[in-house]
Design a protein around this motif. Structure first.
Motif, mmCIF file in Angstrom:
data_model
loop_
_atom_site.group_PDB
_atom_site.id
_atom_site.type_symbol
_atom_site.label_atom_id
_atom_site.label_comp_id
_atom_site.label_asym_id
_atom_site.label_seq_id
_atom_site.Cartn_x
_atom_site.Cartn_y
_atom_site.Cartn_z
ATOM 1 N N GLN A 216 4.934 -0.335 0.478
ATOM 2 C CA GLN A 216 5.240 -0.521 1.939
ATOM 3 C C GLN A 216 4.520 -1.547 1.887
ATOM 4 O O GLN A 216 3.548 -2.337 1.577
ATOM 5 C CB GLN A 216 5.559 0.329 3.340
ATOM 6 N N HIS A 217 4.899 -2.649 2.171
ATOM 7 C CA HIS A 217 5.217 -4.064 2.019
ATOM 8 C C HIS A 217 4.518 -4.224 3.345
ATOM 9 O O HIS A 217 5.231 -4.431 5.127
ATOM 10 C CB HIS A 217 5.641 -5.002 1.581
ATOM 11 N N TRP A 218 2.796 -4.891 3.875
ATOM 12 C CA TRP A 218 2.631 -4.629 5.498
ATOM 13 C C TRP A 218 2.391 -6.301 5.378
ATOM 14 O O TRP A 218 1.174 -6.686 3.692
ATOM 15 C CB TRP A 218 1.210 -4.500 5.244
ATOM 16 N N LEU A 219 2.259 -7.000 6.457
ATOM 17 C CA LEU A 219 1.578 -8.286 6.718
ATOM 18 C C LEU A 219 0.287 -8.476 7.813
ATOM 19 O O LEU A 219 1.439 -7.758 8.739
ATOM 20 C CB LEU A 219 2.612 -9.403 6.715
ATOM 21 N N ALA A 220 -0.224 -8.568 8.258
ATOM 22 C CA ALA A 220 -1.189 -8.731 9.326
ATOM 23 C C ALA A 220 -2.046 -10.067 9.755
ATOM 24 O O ALA A 220 -2.511 -11.147 8.746
ATOM 25 C CB ALA A 220 -2.750 -7.735 9.029
ATOM 26 N N ALA B 236 0.762 -1.469 -0.145
ATOM 27 C CA ALA B 236 -0.319 -0.420 -0.027
ATOM 28 C C ALA B 236 0.866 1.356 0.126
ATOM 29 O O ALA B 236 1.708 1.348 0.403
ATOM 30 C CB ALA B 236 -0.858 0.035 1.241
ATOM 31 N N LYS B 237 0.197 2.122 -0.523
ATOM 32 C CA LYS B 237 0.469 3.632 -0.490
ATOM 33 C C LYS B 237 0.372 4.719 0.919
ATOM 34 O O LYS B 237 -0.403 4.375 1.549
ATOM 35 C CB LYS B 237 0.450 4.420 -1.697
ATOM 36 N N LYS B 238 1.802 5.303 0.886
ATOM 37 C CA LYS B 238 1.542 5.770 2.027
ATOM 38 C C LYS B 238 2.341 7.151 1.576
ATOM 39 O O LYS B 238 3.756 6.995 1.824
ATOM 40 C CB LYS B 238 2.541 4.983 3.801
ATOM 41 N N VAL C 70 -0.132 -21.561 6.206
ATOM 42 C CA VAL C 70 -0.765 -20.675 6.619
ATOM 43 C C VAL C 70 -0.813 -20.154 5.209
ATOM 44 O O VAL C 70 -0.149 -19.211 4.905
ATOM 45 C CB VAL C 70 -0.174 -19.194 7.204
ATOM 46 N N LYS C 71 -2.517 -19.624 4.920
ATOM 47 C CA LYS C 71 -2.949 -18.753 3.043
ATOM 48 C C LYS C 71 -2.153 -17.653 3.608
ATOM 49 O O LYS C 71 -3.299 -17.038 4.422
ATOM 50 C CB LYS C 71 -4.242 -19.324 3.192
ATOM 51 N N VAL C 72 -1.568 -16.955 2.657
ATOM 52 C CA VAL C 72 -1.660 -15.365 2.879
ATOM 53 C C VAL C 72 -2.187 -15.060 2.108
ATOM 54 O O VAL C 72 -2.480 -15.224 0.354
ATOM 55 C CB VAL C 72 -0.592 -15.368 2.709
ATOM 56 N N THR C 73 -3.655 -13.866 2.238
ATOM 57 C CA THR C 73 -4.355 -14.025 1.136
ATOM 58 C C THR C 73 -3.635 -12.122 0.864
ATOM 59 O O THR C 73 -3.453 -11.483 1.735
ATOM 60 C CB THR C 73 -6.288 -13.535 1.546
ATOM 61 N N THR C 74 -3.787 -11.870 -0.719
ATOM 62 C CA THR C 74 -3.260 -10.750 -1.088
ATOM 63 C C THR C 74 -4.384 -9.560 -1.155
ATOM 64 O O THR C 74 -5.136 -10.486 -1.500
ATOM 65 C CB THR C 74 -2.218 -10.474 -2.202
ATOM 66 N N VAL C 75 -4.304 -8.106 -0.185
ATOM 67 C CA VAL C 75 -5.214 -7.275 -0.415
ATOM 68 C C VAL C 75 -4.007 -6.199 -0.654
ATOM 69 O O VAL C 75 -3.815 -6.178 -0.762
ATOM 70 C CB VAL C 75 -5.635 -6.905 0.917
ATOM 71 N N ASN C 76 -5.569 -6.196 -1.960
ATOM 72 C CA ASN C 76 -4.309 -4.693 -2.578
ATOM 73 C C ASN C 76 -5.587 -3.326 -2.975
ATOM 74 O O ASN C 76 -6.392 -3.062 -3.946
ATOM 75 C CB ASN C 76 -4.965 -5.004 -4.178
ATOM 76 N N GLU C 77 -5.905 -2.768 -1.761
ATOM 77 C CA GLU C 77 -6.506 -1.704 -1.465
ATOM 78 C C GLU C 77 -6.856 -0.138 -2.251
ATOM 79 O O GLU C 77 -7.455 0.301 -2.433
ATOM 80 C CB GLU C 77 -5.790 -1.734 0.259
ATOM 81 N N ASP C 78 -4.992 -0.139 -2.429
ATOM 82 C CA ASP C 78 -4.546 0.500 -3.628
ATOM 83 C C ASP C 78 -5.849 0.804 -4.990
ATOM 84 O O ASP C 78 -5.764 1.394 -5.243
ATOM 85 C CB ASP C 78 -3.750 0.990 -3.913
#
Length: 165
Positions: free
Chosen positions: A113-117, A82-84, A146-154
């Motif tokens: 930036q790369h974020w992981l929640a 995501a952009k910041k 652990v399945k990591v889902t990509t969320v592209n908010e932008d």
């Protein structure tokens, strides 16, 4: 002949032993962990270490464990790029006063930036990953089921804007 045999056996043991030791070591990565500080949150330099059944985030300065989760307890893992803004409003005002109006150009510069929640039933953690290790970290979670889902908010916000026009 005995010397050559001994040398060959010693060489084989020497070459293969470090690989075995390295493969058993748990991987560790540098990340920034978001920790709540009253009503705000702050980024803490930390280390993400993977074990066989869990992972933990450790504060690099104090050595204290920030969070530790079992892999089987994880309900969701969301990755986003995501952009910041590079500067905050306060930095922009101070920069404009000190450096003049040309500093305002920096307000339009954005950095992704790369974020992981990671979320469990009762807890969560948010990490800012480094650009050099985000793929390795997401793969470490995938290896551990652990399945990591990509969320592209932008992109989703860009699509909403296009539909509105």
């Amino acid at each position: 002949m005995k010397t050559i045999t001994f040398f060959l056996i010693f060489s084989i043991i020497l070459v293969t032993t470090p690989l075995t030791v390295l493969s058993q070591a748990s991987p560790s990565f540098k990340v920034d962990t978001l920790v709540s500080d009253g009503k705000k949150s702050k980024e803490v330099d930390s280390s993400l270490a993977f074990g066989e059944t869990s992972f933990k985030l450790t504060n690099k300065k104090s050595g204290l464990v920030i969070k530790e989760f079992e892999f089987e307890e994880i309900k969701a893992a969301d990755y986003s790029y995501a952009k910041k803004p590079l500067v905050s409003t306060t930095q922009a005002v101070v920069g404009t006063i000190l450096l003049g109006p040309l500093f305002l150009v920096t307000l339009f510069v954005k950095k992704k930036q790369h974020w992981l929640a990671i979320r469990t039933e009762s807890d969560y953690v948010v990490m800012k990953l480094e650009k050099d290790s985000f793929r390795q970290i997401t793969n470490e979670f995938e290896i551990r089921k652990v399945k990591v889902t990509t969320v592209n908010e932008d992109e989703s916000s860009d699509k909403k804007e296009k539909k509105d026009n």
